[in-house]
Scaffold this motif. Structure first.
Motif, PDB file in Angstrom:
ATOM      1  N   TRP A 316     -24.562  -5.287  73.641  1.00 25.14           N
ATOM      2  CA  TRP A 316     -24.806  -4.148  74.520  1.00 25.14           C
ATOM      3  C   TRP A 316     -24.064  -2.897  74.061  1.00 25.14           C
ATOM      4  CZ3 TRP A 316     -28.669  -3.320  77.521  1.00 25.14           C
ATOM      5  CH2 TRP A 316     -29.368  -4.390  78.061  1.00 25.14           C
ATOM      6  N   PHE A 317     -22.953  -3.082  73.371  1.00 26.08           N
ATOM      7  CA  PHE A 317     -22.295  -1.931  72.756  1.00 26.08           C
ATOM      8  C   PHE A 317     -23.213  -1.311  71.703  1.00 26.08           C
ATOM      9  CE2 PHE A 317     -19.772  -0.095  69.311  1.00 26.08           C
ATOM     10  CZ  PHE A 317     -18.998   0.816  70.011  1.00 26.08           C
ATOM     11  N   ASN A 318     -23.881  -2.156  70.917  1.00 25.81           N
ATOM     12  CA  ASN A 318     -24.825  -1.651  69.922  1.00 25.81           C
ATOM     13  C   ASN A 318     -26.005  -0.933  70.573  1.00 25.81           C
ATOM     14  OD1 ASN A 318     -23.556  -2.382  67.546  1.00 25.81           O
ATOM     15  ND2 ASN A 318     -24.454  -4.422  67.510  1.00 25.81           N
ATOM     16  N   VAL A 319     -26.494  -1.499  71.679  1.00 22.66           N
ATOM     17  CA  VAL A 319     -27.610  -0.865  72.391  1.00 22.66           C
ATOM     18  C   VAL A 319     -27.219   0.542  72.838  1.00 22.66           C
ATOM     19  CG1 VAL A 319     -29.037  -0.952  74.467  1.00 22.66           C
ATOM     20  CG2 VAL A 319     -28.631  -3.045  73.148  1.00 22.66           C
ATOM     21  N   ILE A 320     -26.058   0.646  73.479  1.00 22.54           N
ATOM     22  CA  ILE A 320     -25.587   1.947  73.972  1.00 22.54           C
ATOM     23  C   ILE A 320     -25.298   2.888  72.806  1.00 22.54           C
ATOM     24  CG2 ILE A 320     -23.745   3.110  75.258  1.00 22.54           C
ATOM     25  CD1 ILE A 320     -23.493   0.540  76.922  1.00 22.54           C
ATOM     26  N   PHE A 321     -24.694   2.366  71.758  1.00 21.61           N
ATOM     27  CA  PHE A 321     -24.325   3.169  70.590  1.00 21.61           C
ATOM     28  C   PHE A 321     -25.559   3.801  69.947  1.00 21.61           C
ATOM     29  CE2 PHE A 321     -23.088   3.359  65.992  1.00 21.61           C
ATOM     30  CZ  PHE A 321     -22.070   4.284  66.125  1.00 21.61           C
ATOM     31  N   ILE A 322     -26.597   3.003  69.734  1.00 20.65           N
ATOM     32  CA  ILE A 322     -27.813   3.516  69.107  1.00 20.65           C
ATOM     33  C   ILE A 322     -28.536   4.478  70.041  1.00 20.65           C
ATOM     34  CG2 ILE A 322     -30.067   2.881  68.157  1.00 20.65           C
ATOM     35  CD1 ILE A 322     -28.811   0.216  67.307  1.00 20.65           C
ATOM     36  N   PHE A 323     -28.555   4.153  71.341  1.00 21.88           N
ATOM     37  CA  PHE A 323     -29.235   5.029  72.291  1.00 21.88           C
ATOM     38  C   PHE A 323     -28.561   6.400  72.375  1.00 21.88           C
ATOM     39  CE2 PHE A 323     -29.924   6.655  76.636  1.00 21.88           C
ATOM     40  CZ  PHE A 323     -31.308   6.771  76.603  1.00 21.88           C
ATOM     41  N   ILE A 324     -27.230   6.426  72.300  1.00 24.92           N
ATOM     42  CA  ILE A 324     -26.513   7.710  72.304  1.00 24.92           C
ATOM     43  C   ILE A 324     -26.877   8.521  71.066  1.00 24.92           C
ATOM     44  CG2 ILE A 324     -24.226   8.763  72.106  1.00 24.92           C
ATOM     45  CD1 ILE A 324     -23.170   6.586  73.945  1.00 24.92           C
ATOM     46  N   HIS A 325     -26.928   7.862  69.924  1.00 27.57           N
ATOM     47  CA  HIS A 325     -27.342   8.547  68.693  1.00 27.57           C
ATOM     48  C   HIS A 325     -28.719   9.173  68.875  1.00 27.57           C
ATOM     49  CE1 HIS A 325     -24.677   7.573  65.122  1.00 27.57           C
ATOM     50  NE2 HIS A 325     -24.039   7.016  66.128  1.00 27.57           N
ATOM     51  N   PHE A 326     -29.653   8.348  69.329  1.00 31.70           N
ATOM     52  CA  PHE A 326     -31.031   8.821  69.494  1.00 31.70           C
ATOM     53  C   PHE A 326     -31.116   9.952  70.525  1.00 31.70           C
ATOM     54  CE2 PHE A 326     -34.869   8.467  72.139  1.00 31.70           C
ATOM     55  CZ  PHE A 326     -35.816   8.852  71.211  1.00 31.70           C
ATOM     56  N   SER A 327     -30.403   9.821  71.623  1.00 37.21           N
ATOM     57  CA  SER A 327     -30.456  10.831  72.680  1.00 37.21           C
ATOM     58  C   SER A 327     -29.876  12.162  72.214  1.00 37.21           C
ATOM     59  CB  SER A 327     -29.701  10.335  73.928  1.00 37.21           C
ATOM     60  OG  SER A 327     -30.292   9.169  74.442  1.00 37.21           O
ATOM     61  N   LEU A 328     -28.750  12.110  71.500  1.00 37.29           N
ATOM     62  CA  LEU A 328     -28.135  13.350  71.029  1.00 37.29           C
ATOM     63  C   LEU A 328     -29.028  14.070  70.019  1.00 37.29           C
ATOM     64  CD1 LEU A 328     -24.384  12.297  70.645  1.00 37.29           C
ATOM     65  CD2 LEU A 328     -25.375  13.808  72.366  1.00 37.29           C
ATOM     66  N   VAL A 329     -29.634  13.309  69.109  1.00 40.66           N
ATOM     67  CA  VAL A 329     -30.554  13.923  68.156  1.00 40.66           C
ATOM     68  C   VAL A 329     -31.722  14.575  68.889  1.00 40.66           C
ATOM     69  CG1 VAL A 329     -32.187  13.445  66.293  1.00 40.66           C
ATOM     70  CG2 VAL A 329     -29.933  12.390  66.253  1.00 40.66           C
ATOM     71  N   SER A 330     -32.238  13.907  69.915  1.00 48.72           N
ATOM     72  CA  SER A 330     -33.378  14.432  70.667  1.00 48.72           C
ATOM     73  C   SER A 330     -32.995  15.652  71.485  1.00 48.72           C
ATOM     74  CB  SER A 330     -33.942  13.343  71.590  1.00 48.72           C
ATOM     75  OG  SER A 330     -34.387  12.229  70.857  1.00 48.72           O
ATOM     76  N   LEU A 331     -31.853  15.591  72.184  1.00 49.71           N
ATOM     77  CA  LEU A 331     -31.454  16.694  73.058  1.00 49.71           C
ATOM     78  C   LEU A 331     -31.107  17.953  72.268  1.00 49.71           C
ATOM     79  CD1 LEU A 331     -29.304  14.773  75.697  1.00 49.71           C
ATOM     80  CD2 LEU A 331     -31.602  15.696  75.986  1.00 49.71           C
ATOM     81  N   TYR A 332     -30.370  17.789  71.183  1.00 54.21           N
ATOM     82  CA  TYR A 332     -30.029  18.956  70.377  1.00 54.21           C
ATOM     83  C   TYR A 332     -31.246  19.489  69.622  1.00 54.21           C
ATOM     84  CZ  TYR A 332     -25.009  18.807  71.235  1.00 54.21           C
ATOM     85  OH  TYR A 332     -23.767  18.870  71.826  1.00 54.21           O
ATOM     86  N   GLY A 333     -32.137  18.584  69.208  1.00 51.05           N
ATOM     87  CA  GLY A 333     -33.365  19.034  68.570  1.00 51.05           C
ATOM     88  C   GLY A 333     -34.262  19.778  69.555  1.00 51.05           C
ATOM     89  N   ALA A 334     -34.347  19.273  70.780  1.00 56.59           N
ATOM     90  CA  ALA A 334     -35.160  19.923  71.817  1.00 56.59           C
ATOM     91  C   ALA A 334     -34.572  21.264  72.220  1.00 56.59           C
ATOM     92  CB  ALA A 334     -35.274  19.011  73.033  1.00 56.59           C
ATOM     93  N   TRP A 335     -33.279  21.423  72.068  1.00 60.26           N
ATOM     94  CA  TRP A 335     -32.604  22.666  72.437  1.00 60.26           C
ATOM     95  C   TRP A 335     -33.167  23.860  71.661  1.00 60.26           C
ATOM     96  CZ3 TRP A 335     -26.749  23.971  71.395  1.00 60.26           C
ATOM     97  CH2 TRP A 335     -26.373  25.050  72.203  1.00 60.26           C
ATOM     98  N   VAL A 336     -33.552  23.623  70.418  1.00 65.59           N
ATOM     99  CA  VAL A 336     -34.129  24.703  69.611  1.00 65.59           C
ATOM    100  C   VAL A 336     -35.423  25.208  70.256  1.00 65.59           C
ATOM    101  CG1 VAL A 336     -35.072  25.321  67.353  1.00 65.59           C
ATOM    102  CG2 VAL A 336     -33.117  23.762  67.504  1.00 65.59           C
ATOM    103  N   TYR A 337     -36.292  24.287  70.618  1.00 62.12           N
ATOM    104  CA  TYR A 337     -37.556  24.671  71.253  1.00 62.12           C
ATOM    105  C   TYR A 337     -37.308  25.369  72.592  1.00 62.12           C
ATOM    106  CZ  TYR A 337     -41.875  24.108  73.902  1.00 62.12           C
ATOM    107  OH  TYR A 337     -42.966  24.343  74.690  1.00 62.12           O
TER     108      TYR A 337
END
Length: 412
Positions: A316-337
């Protein structure tokens, strides 16, 4: 030496100066090249982005095939490639289930990432030089102290989290080996034969081979982390520049047509820079999303069959770890738009006395431009990407369950 022009703001009023910078403070210290140089120095230790003169100004950046950094990067790519091929062939030969190929995909993903980084290194000097021109042209809007802080905090946070995840993985294998080792067996040898079984089953164990697999393992682990952090840092920097335009328009009580013209030119330059960023980073963004979604799905699937408390915590640490990576990439990428389109409602609600020909031209440009981070043209990064990815994860869970059931049936 090529010089960067500083002609975007003509010192027309108090807003258009750089008086906030101290006399001893070089305005180049507020550019992306200066902020990211420490990050690149660390990355190059792991054979990523072999660009020369990264500690210098942007106009000094170079990519050279005949350089130690490039030679080191090619050596790392070949090492990871050979290791990935050996593990792939071993997985095919042993056929221990589709989950045994997860390690293969993990290795191949990093091998592809290293190739993409080598290609990116060839385009990096040109991209950073263009980026710096735009940033210097927009210094009249002020510095970005939060951006400087982000370039310090984010890489350190990613590094610490990555080390925790890696050492947890090592500790998990130490626990496994400790339970299986016999008194006459060598712990170090048994540990490496378990962790890197695909390699040592083929070539046999030798102490000098441990150095090779550890080197490859470090490159593979860091490459995954750096793909995400680089996209986050670059996207957030671009979003901050669009945000500067939004703040300027919001704070100004009366903007002349000349000021509107300057704002429109800056918006045009940012739009061109956004397209150049997508052209340069599209493959890396696509790789990041596909890998994050896949391994996030695998982690969730593995969480369904954990047996002990430690295994549950680790998975579950891996699940959370990967999800945080994915979420941060998405949120900061969406910030440009989000920042690029946030100007539209501000302009459409302007008082009539502020509307002029330049405002109309700016609205037309915004309507025709499609700014935002893109994954090789397949998708645009917005907040809705997170929900779309979760739908894919659910679908993959069903596929994984079916694969697992099919494999169990064939074994029986």
């Amino acid at each position: 030496m090529q010089q960067f022009p500083f002609d975007g703001c003509k010192m027309q009023n108090k807003v258009h100066d750089i008086s906030q910078f101290s006399p001893n403070e070089n305005y180049l210290h507020f550019t992306l090249q200066y902020l990211i140089k420490n990050v690149l120095t660390v990355a190059q230790c792991f054979a990523i982005l072999p660009v020369s003169k990264t500690r210098e100004n942007a106009e000094d950046l170079q990519f050279e095939w005949r350089s130690f950094k490039t030679t080191y990067a090619i050596f790392a790519i070949l090492s990871v490639g050979v290791y990935s091929l050996v593990v792939l062939l071993n997985s095919i030969a042993t056929s221990e289930g589709f989950l045994s190929f997860v390690v293969v995909i993990w290795n191949v993903r990093s091998f592809v990432a290293l190739l993409v980084f080598l290609r990116l290194a060839q385009k990096w000097p040109n991209l950073l030089q263009e980026w710096t021109r735009v940033e210097i042209d927009m210094l009249c809007y002020g510095a970005l102290p939060t951006l400087k802080l982000r370039f310090i905090v984010m890489p350190i946070a990613f590094l610490i989290a990555g080390l925790v995840e890696h050492f947890t993985y090592v500790y998990a294998w130490i626990r496994t080996v400790s339970k299986k080792i016999q008194p006459q067996e060598n712990f170090t040898r048994l540990y490496y034969e378990y962790v890197y079984d695909g390699f040592f089953d083929t070539f046999g164990y030798a102490p000098w081979k441990v150095l090779y697999v550890e080197f490859v393992g470090a490159i593979i682990t860091f490459a995954w982390q750096f793909v995400n952090i680089l996209i986050i840092l670059m996207s957030s920097t671009l979003a901050e520049r669009f945000r500067q335009l939004n703040r300027f328009i919001s704070k100004e009580e009366c903007i002349t047509e000349t000021q509107w013209r300057r704002t429109r030119k800056h918006y045009t330059k940012l739009s061109i820079l956004c397209k150049k960023f997508n052209e340069t980073f599209s493959s890396l963004i696509l790789l990041s999303y596909s890998a994050n979604v896949y391994f996030f799905s695998i982690s969730i699937f593995q969480s369904m069959s954990v047996r002990s408390t430690f295994e549950a915590i680790f998975v579950w640490f891996n699940v959370i770890f990967i999800f945080i990576h994915f979420s941060l990439v998405s949120l900061y990428g969406a910030w440009v738009y989000e920042e690029s389109v946030d100007l539209i409602p501000k302009l459409t609600t302007l008082q009539l006395k502020h509307v002029n020909h330049e405002v109309e031209r700016l609205l037309v440009q915004m309507a025709n431009n499609d700014n935002g981070v893109s994954g090789a043209g397949f998708f645009k990064v917005t907040r809705s990407v997170i929900l779309q990815a979760l739908n894919v994860v659910v679908t993959l869970q069903l596929i994984f369950v079916q694969f697992q059931a099919t494999f169990a049936t064939n074994v029986q």
